[in-house]
Design an enzyme around this catalytic site. Structure first.
Site, mmCIF file in Angstrom:
data_model
loop_
_atom_site.group_PDB
_atom_site.id
_atom_site.type_symbol
_atom_site.label_atom_id
_atom_site.label_comp_id
_atom_site.label_asym_id
_atom_site.label_seq_id
_atom_site.Cartn_x
_atom_site.Cartn_y
_atom_site.Cartn_z
ATOM 1 N N ASP A 59 3.270 5.765 -7.064
ATOM 2 C CA ASP A 59 4.400 5.662 -6.150
ATOM 3 C C ASP A 59 5.730 5.526 -6.873
ATOM 4 O O ASP A 59 6.782 5.813 -6.316
ATOM 5 C CB ASP A 59 4.212 4.470 -5.201
ATOM 6 N N HIS B 124 0.875 -1.191 0.000
ATOM 7 C CA HIS B 124 0.000 0.000 0.000
ATOM 8 C C HIS B 124 0.906 1.233 0.000
ATOM 9 O O HIS B 124 1.617 1.490 -0.957
ATOM 10 C CB HIS B 124 -0.928 -0.110 1.225
ATOM 11 N N HIS C 257 -1.653 -2.199 -9.958
ATOM 12 C CA HIS C 257 -2.600 -1.598 -9.037
ATOM 13 C C HIS C 257 -3.834 -2.463 -8.966
ATOM 14 O O HIS C 257 -4.235 -3.042 -9.973
ATOM 15 C CB HIS C 257 -2.982 -0.184 -9.501
HETATM 16 N N1 CMC Z 1 5.572 -7.182 -10.457
HETATM 17 C C1 CMC Z 1 5.478 -8.376 -11.085
HETATM 18 N N2 CMC Z 1 4.322 -9.056 -11.227
HETATM 19 C C2 CMC Z 1 3.218 -8.519 -10.689
HETATM 20 C C3 CMC Z 1 3.251 -7.278 -10.016
HETATM 21 C C4 CMC Z 1 4.483 -6.598 -9.921
HETATM 22 N N3 CMC Z 1 4.557 -5.406 -9.303
HETATM 23 N N4 CMC Z 1 1.991 -6.974 -9.576
HETATM 24 C C5 CMC Z 1 1.207 -7.983 -9.969
HETATM 25 N N5 CMC Z 1 1.942 -8.926 -10.640
HETATM 26 C C6 CMC Z 1 1.427 -10.145 -11.294
HETATM 27 C C7 CMC Z 1 1.088 -11.211 -10.289
HETATM 28 O O1 CMC Z 1 2.178 -12.069 -10.050
HETATM 29 C C8 CMC Z 1 -0.063 -11.912 -10.985
HETATM 30 O O2 CMC Z 1 0.486 -12.736 -11.986
HETATM 31 P P1 CMC Z 1 -0.247 -14.130 -12.414
HETATM 32 O O3 CMC Z 1 -1.593 -13.719 -12.939
HETATM 33 O O4 CMC Z 1 0.647 -14.718 -13.437
HETATM 34 O O5 CMC Z 1 -0.345 -14.939 -11.150
HETATM 35 C C9 CMC Z 1 -0.802 -10.782 -11.689
HETATM 36 O O6 CMC Z 1 0.198 -9.767 -11.915
HETATM 37 C C10 CMC Z 1 -1.939 -10.195 -10.883
HETATM 38 O O7 CMC Z 1 -1.444 -9.864 -9.585
HETATM 39 P P2 CMC Z 1 -2.341 -9.705 -8.275
HETATM 40 O O8 CMC Z 1 -1.459 -9.857 -7.079
HETATM 41 O O9 CMC Z 1 -3.532 -10.624 -8.402
HETATM 42 O O10 CMC Z 1 -2.843 -8.212 -8.428
HETATM 43 P P3 CMC Z 1 -3.525 -7.384 -7.299
HETATM 44 O O11 CMC Z 1 -4.497 -6.490 -7.982
HETATM 45 O O12 CMC Z 1 -4.042 -8.222 -6.195
HETATM 46 O O13 CMC Z 1 -2.290 -6.547 -6.693
HETATM 47 C C11 CMC Z 1 -0.777 -4.808 -6.156
HETATM 48 C C12 CMC Z 1 -2.117 -5.191 -6.824
HETATM 49 C C13 CMC Z 1 -0.631 -3.291 -6.207
HETATM 50 C C14 CMC Z 1 -0.783 -5.245 -4.675
HETATM 51 C C15 CMC Z 1 0.375 -5.514 -6.919
HETATM 52 O O14 CMC Z 1 0.363 -5.135 -8.284
HETATM 53 C C16 CMC Z 1 1.749 -5.220 -6.297
HETATM 54 O O15 CMC Z 1 2.153 -5.901 -5.361
HETATM 55 N N6 CMC Z 1 2.486 -4.175 -6.823
HETATM 56 C C17 CMC Z 1 3.744 -3.779 -6.257
HETATM 57 C C18 CMC Z 1 3.511 -2.933 -5.017
HETATM 58 C C19 CMC Z 1 3.040 -1.541 -5.360
HETATM 59 O O16 CMC Z 1 3.592 -0.851 -6.222
HETATM 60 N N7 CMC Z 1 1.985 -1.094 -4.627
HETATM 61 C C20 CMC Z 1 1.471 0.282 -4.753
HETATM 62 C C21 CMC Z 1 0.076 0.334 -5.248
HETATM 63 S S1 CMC Z 1 -0.364 2.020 -5.647
HETATM 64 C C22 CMC Z 1 -0.457 2.811 -4.127
HETATM 65 C C23 CMC Z 1 -1.787 2.721 -3.488
HETATM 66 O O17 CMC Z 1 -2.810 3.133 -4.111
HETATM 67 O O18 CMC Z 1 -1.828 2.242 -2.320
#
Ligand code: CMC
Length: 424
Positions: free
Chosen positions: A363, A264, A305
């Site tokens: 971010d 987050h 995101h």
């Molecule tokens: N790098 C590599 N792969 C990723 C990433 C990433 N940053 N984010 C998601 N994926 C992949 C994940 O492995 C999955 O792959 P597969 O379908 O093959 O299993 C797919 O993309 C979907 O991922 P998810 O975890 O189901 O996506 P989510 O919507 O639950 O997660 C997130 C969103 C923001 C937690 C995630 O993208 C992440 O961990 N990003 C890095 C941390 C980050 O930058 N967070 C800040 C968010 S913006 C600030 C805010 O608004 O709070």
């Protein structure tokens, strides 16, 4: 009221569930009646759950739209400023000239914190993470300002809002000064909100920090772009805490704790840590491979995101601000920035990232800007927290001003059924 219904068939019985439409966004199925039928809905991570009704912020993740009280974030970032946005989020409309002047004057005249609060800092180690200190000192505000904690009283809520908006930058800058072992700098009420924050961060009793207007404007944009983001994890935490009747200062402290996580608000800090770990453009491919490897927990920080699956509209504004700041500071050749630019390019071209709609988020750029301004990485999430305080407060205020129930999710229990304690 609604004339649309969904039908759910459970155990041979058909249950009718009302469907509600908002002004924007998908319809919602009202499942509140299900408990009387002996079933719960199951939605860990709240992927399909609208937890409340709200009029504050709307996000359309597929189309990269973010509206605050109906106004697009790009227009606000261009033409408004953080304090006007605070008024808008809180009151629902833009202020008149007189309202704006009064609001600014009140915030500007409440920036000092109770002097005894400064003693709290001495209880912390100098090397404590500033977010740990923020959780503590913001929670402690309720011990100082109990004259504004009857939240059924609109005047009390208004005073608490002013106190939080005005004092968060002071507390944030105190966290930084404490970590350095420098004296705290008193706020200066002749400076605007962003200038004052930069002054409290970087001036010392021996010399004033020279405020560059481009940097102050960039800081204000960072505050604006982080001000609210509807029902994210920390805002939902604030609402949940508030639903128990907890006081607003305690609720905001709970939001700070939730924001701290790297998935987050901790992401902008994690971006810089990652860039430093990559260290050299020659290592980028290794890290990209790690990010794609299913067996490796590493993720590219600052990418992806939960809601934006096209682009993050805040990231667009932030990218432009990033270019302005780096050019005014003459830091375009910063090696970490070069790594960041290359990562951005790869992520926009690589099929893995395209397929999963993983774009640079807000971010990614805010971390680079803050570093260029000279703000240490450990303070990044603190700045996010002070910016988001108005969003948390506006949501808390919206909830406690209307009808609400204590938040109490249910569960799918998969543990033991009843069993007898063995006799001895
Ligand atoms: N790098 C590599 N792969 C990723 C990433 C990433 N940053 N984010 C998601 N994926 C992949 C994940 O492995 C999955 O792959 P597969 O379908 O093959 O299993 C797919 O993309 C979907 O991922 P998810 O975890 O189901 O996506 P989510 O919507 O639950 O997660 C997130 C969103 C923001 C937690 C995630 O993208 C992440 O961990 N990003 C890095 C941390 C980050 O930058 N967070 C800040 C968010 S913006 C600030 C805010 O608004 O709070």
């Amino acid at each position: 009221m609604t004339d649309k219904n969904a039908k759910l068939s459970v155990g041979g019985k058909t249950i009718e569930l009302p469907i509600f439409s908002g002004t924007e966004g998908p319809d919602v199925i009202d499942v509140r009646g299900l408990v009387a039928e002996g079933v719960f809905t199951y939605d860990p991570g709240f992927m399909s759950t609208a937890a409340c009704e709200s009029k504050i912020t709307f996000i359309d993740g597929d189309n990269g739209i973010l509206l605050h009280r109906g106004f697009p974030i790009e227009q606000l970032a261009e033409s408004s400023d953080y304090l006007e946005l605070c008024f808008l989020l809180l009151h629902g409309e833009l202020p008149s000239k007189e309202e704006s002047e009064n609001f600014r004057a009140t915030v500007q005249n409440h920036t000092m914190v109770h002097d005894q609060l400064t003693h709290f800092f001495n209880g912390f180690r100098r090397d404590a993470h500033p977010m740990a200190v923020m959780c503590g000192v913001v929670g402690a505000l309720s011990a100082f300002y109990h004259d504004s904690m009857d939240f059924s009283d609109q005047d009390h809520r208004e005073i608490a809002a002013f106190r939080l908006i005005a004092k968060m930058p002071t507390l944030a800058a105190m966290c930084y000064k404490y970590s350095l072992g420098q004296p705290f700098m008193y706020p200066r009420n002749n400076l605007n909100y962003a200038e004052n924050f930069l002054h409290m961060m970087f001036s010392t009793p021996c010399g004033d920090y020279e405020i560059n207007p481009v940097i102050a404007r960039a800081m204000d944009r960072i505050f604006m772009l982080h001000a609210d983001h509807e029902q994210n994890a920390s805002t939902s935490t604030v609402r949940l805490a508030g639903s128990t009747g907890a006081n607003p200062f305690a609720c905001i402290a709970s939001g700070i704790a939730a924001l701290w996580g790297p998935a987050h608000g901790g992401a902008n800090e994690a971006v810089l840590t990652m860039l430093e770990e990559i260290g050299d453009e020659a290592h980028i491919d290794t890290f990209i491979a790690k990010a794609k490897d299913k067996n490796d927990p590493f993720r590219l920080m600052g990418f992806g995101h939960r809601v934006y699956k096209n682009f993050d509209p805040r990231a667009k504004v932030m990218r432009q601000t990033c270019d302005e700041v780096l050019s005014v500071l003459g830091k375009q050749d910063d090696p970490l920035l070069k790594i960041a630019k290359r990562l951005e390019q790869i992520a926009l071209e690589d099929q893995y990232f395209i397929d999963r709609k993983l774009y640079p988020n807000v971010d990614f750029y805010s971390g680079i800007i803050l570093r260029a301004i000279g703000i240490p990485v450990s303070m990044f999430t603190v700045i996010f927290a002070m910016s988001r305080t108005i969003g948390w407060f506006a949501h808390w205020n919206e909830m406690v001003s209307g009808n609400y129930k204590i938040g109490r999710p249910r569960q799918l229990y998969t543990g033991y059924s009843k069993r007898d304690y063995p006799s001895k």
